[in-house]
Design a protein around this motif. Structure first.
Motif, PDB file in Angstrom:
ATOM      1  N   SER A  94       0.867  -1.166   0.000  1.00 45.12           N
ATOM      2  CA  SER A  94       0.000   0.000   0.000  1.00 45.12           C
ATOM      3  C   SER A  94       0.909   1.224   0.000  1.00 45.12           C
ATOM      4  O   SER A  94       1.599   1.499   0.979  1.00 45.12           O
ATOM      5  CB  SER A  94      -0.903   0.001   1.238  1.00 45.12           C
ATOM      6  OG  SER A  94      -1.724   1.145   1.238  1.00 45.12           O
ATOM      7  N   ALA A  95       0.936   1.942  -1.142  1.00 43.64           N
ATOM      8  CA  ALA A  95       1.852   3.078  -1.266  1.00 43.64           C
ATOM      9  C   ALA A  95       1.415   4.245  -0.389  1.00 43.64           C
ATOM     10  O   ALA A  95       2.249   5.031   0.070  1.00 43.64           O
ATOM     11  CB  ALA A  95       1.951   3.510  -2.727  1.00 43.64           C
ATOM     12  N   VAL A 147      -6.256 -12.570  -2.255  1.00 39.57           N
ATOM     13  CA  VAL A 147      -6.375 -11.166  -1.848  1.00 39.57           C
ATOM     14  C   VAL A 147      -7.842 -10.813  -1.659  1.00 39.57           C
ATOM     15  O   VAL A 147      -8.700 -11.217  -2.456  1.00 39.57           O
ATOM     16  CB  VAL A 147      -5.758 -10.231  -2.916  1.00 39.57           C
ATOM     17  CG1 VAL A 147      -5.930  -8.764  -2.518  1.00 39.57           C
ATOM     18  CG2 VAL A 147      -4.279 -10.546  -3.142  1.00 39.57           C
ATOM     19  N   SER A 148      -8.122 -10.043  -0.604  1.00 42.89           N
ATOM     20  CA  SER A 148      -9.476  -9.533  -0.366  1.00 42.89           C
ATOM     21  C   SER A 148      -9.385  -8.142   0.238  1.00 42.89           C
ATOM     22  O   SER A 148      -8.292  -7.627   0.493  1.00 42.89           O
ATOM     23  CB  SER A 148     -10.257 -10.458   0.572  1.00 42.89           C
ATOM     24  OG  SER A 148      -9.732 -10.388   1.898  1.00 42.89           O
ATOM     25  N   SER A 149     -10.537  -7.546   0.506  1.00 45.53           N
ATOM     26  CA  SER A 149     -10.578  -6.300   1.267  1.00 45.53           C
ATOM     27  C   SER A 149     -10.210  -6.575   2.721  1.00 45.53           C
ATOM     28  O   SER A 149     -10.064  -7.734   3.136  1.00 45.53           O
ATOM     29  CB  SER A 149     -11.978  -5.689   1.197  1.00 45.53           C
ATOM     30  OG  SER A 149     -12.885  -6.486   1.965  1.00 45.53           O
ATOM     31  N   ILE A 156      -4.185 -12.192   2.235  1.00 43.81           N
ATOM     32  CA  ILE A 156      -3.705 -10.842   1.952  1.00 43.81           C
ATOM     33  C   ILE A 156      -4.909  -9.912   1.928  1.00 43.81           C
ATOM     34  O   ILE A 156      -5.884 -10.169   1.220  1.00 43.81           O
ATOM     35  CB  ILE A 156      -2.969 -10.790   0.597  1.00 43.81           C
ATOM     36  CG1 ILE A 156      -1.729 -11.675   0.636  1.00 43.81           C
ATOM     37  CG2 ILE A 156      -2.601  -9.361   0.231  1.00 43.81           C
ATOM     38  CD1 ILE A 156      -1.064 -11.844  -0.714  1.00 43.81           C
ATOM     39  N   LYS A 157      -4.841  -8.829   2.687  1.00 44.24           N
ATOM     40  CA  LYS A 157      -5.957  -7.887   2.765  1.00 44.24           C
ATOM     41  C   LYS A 157      -5.465  -6.492   2.366  1.00 44.24           C
ATOM     42  O   LYS A 157      -4.442  -6.023   2.876  1.00 44.24           O
ATOM     43  CB  LYS A 157      -6.543  -7.850   4.173  1.00 44.24           C
ATOM     44  CG  LYS A 157      -7.044  -9.213   4.657  1.00 44.24           C
ATOM     45  CD  LYS A 157      -7.604  -9.116   6.061  1.00 44.24           C
ATOM     46  CE  LYS A 157      -7.878 -10.496   6.658  1.00 44.24           C
ATOM     47  NZ  LYS A 157      -8.864 -11.262   5.911  1.00 44.24           N
ATOM     48  N   ILE A 158      -6.195  -5.853   1.432  1.00 47.80           N
ATOM     49  CA  ILE A 158      -5.800  -4.530   0.951  1.00 47.80           C
ATOM     50  C   ILE A 158      -6.944  -3.538   1.130  1.00 47.80           C
ATOM     51  O   ILE A 158      -8.059  -3.911   1.529  1.00 47.80           O
ATOM     52  CB  ILE A 158      -5.338  -4.565  -0.521  1.00 47.80           C
ATOM     53  CG1 ILE A 158      -6.485  -4.950  -1.457  1.00 47.80           C
ATOM     54  CG2 ILE A 158      -4.173  -5.548  -0.676  1.00 47.80           C
ATOM     55  CD1 ILE A 158      -6.133  -4.791  -2.927  1.00 47.80           C
ATOM     56  N   ASN A 159      -6.663  -2.291   0.818  1.00 45.94           N
ATOM     57  CA  ASN A 159      -7.615  -1.203   1.049  1.00 45.94           C
ATOM     58  C   ASN A 159      -8.531  -0.995  -0.160  1.00 45.94           C
ATOM     59  O   ASN A 159      -8.586   0.095  -0.751  1.00 45.94           O
ATOM     60  CB  ASN A 159      -6.853   0.083   1.368  1.00 45.94           C
ATOM     61  CG  ASN A 159      -6.001  -0.031   2.611  1.00 45.94           C
ATOM     62  OD1 ASN A 159      -6.501  -0.369   3.684  1.00 45.94           O
ATOM     63  ND2 ASN A 159      -4.714   0.228   2.476  1.00 45.94           N
TER      64      ASN A 159
END
Length: 233
Positions: A94-95, A147-149, A156-159
């Motif tokens: 997440s940059a 990957v999921s929210s 792996i969880k991202i925004n």
């Protein structure tokens, strides 16, 4: 609705050390009708020669996923992380408010990876990094939810409200994938040949899927990635 994107019609670049196919507008490839697909901004199918790579450069306000197809990917960043991943592994960053990073192929073989950029659900997150070394067998003839929210159940969880799955389907086998009302997905035929609802996808082709369930039949053993997300007009 299904729309096939043939690899031969994608943007491309050849810098010698780096050969790329661009699923969406990127770098010197610009198509105003092909900027993004929902929250998905970039899928670059990159081939990086041994002992080369992307030197340190900045990013901000983007969720970045790297999926290794073959070879070794070595990551370094301004947060102090340095790791190497190989086939079937994923790194995610997440940059957020800003980060510097580098990506190199320090191995002896050509590196192939999918570089994926996803718009975050808001700007200004604190930068973060992680990676996960999935077992290859966890995607053989079944969907591996990678990957999921942050509210989802993937490792792996991202925004962002997006789900990423990988699959290796053996020749002659079939598998379905459901796209609910109000949802859409982008599929990458990474390796092999498959028939999806009577549409043939060859190596490196893409497929847009909007509110339509699909049945995948492997004409050849097929390595596939699906990115499923909220539908946007």
């Amino acid at each position: 609705m299904l729309r096939k994107i043939e690899s031969k019609n994608m943007g491309s670049s050849n810098l010698g050390w780096l050969r790329s196919k661009f699923h969406f507008s990127f770098a010197e490839y610009y198509n105003p009708d092909n900027i993004n697909f929902g929250v998905l901004r970039v899928i670059n199918d990159d081939l990086i020669e041994s002992n080369t790579g992307f030197d340190t450069h900045p990013h901000r306000d983007m969720e970045i996923i790297s999926y290794v197809v073959n070879g070794e990917l070595t990551h370094g960043d301004s947060m102090g992380n340095k790791n190497t991943i190989t086939r079937g592994h994923v790194q995610y960053m997440s940059a957020g408010t800003g980060v510097y990073h580098s990506e190199h192929n320090l191995g002896k073989d050509t590196l192939r990876l999918l570089q994926i950029w996803i718009f975050p659900n808001k700007q200004g997150y604190k930068p973060s990094y992680g990676d996960y070394r999935f077992n290859w067998t966890d995607r053989q003839n079944k969907w591996l939810h990678m990957v999921s929210s942050k509210d989802g159940n993937a490792l792996i969880k991202i925004n962002q409200d997006i789900n990423i799955y990988s699959l290796e389907l053996e020749q002659g086998k079939e598998i379905s994938f459901l796209i609910n009302t109000g949802r859409q997905a982008y599929l990458v035929q990474i390796e092999g040949i498959s028939i999806i609802n009577d549409i043939q996808l060859d190596d490196r082709d893409g497929l847009e899927i909007v509110e339509e369930d699909i049945l995948i039949k492997a004409k050849e053993t097929s390595h596939i990635l699906i990115l499923e997300m909220n539908k946007q007009d």
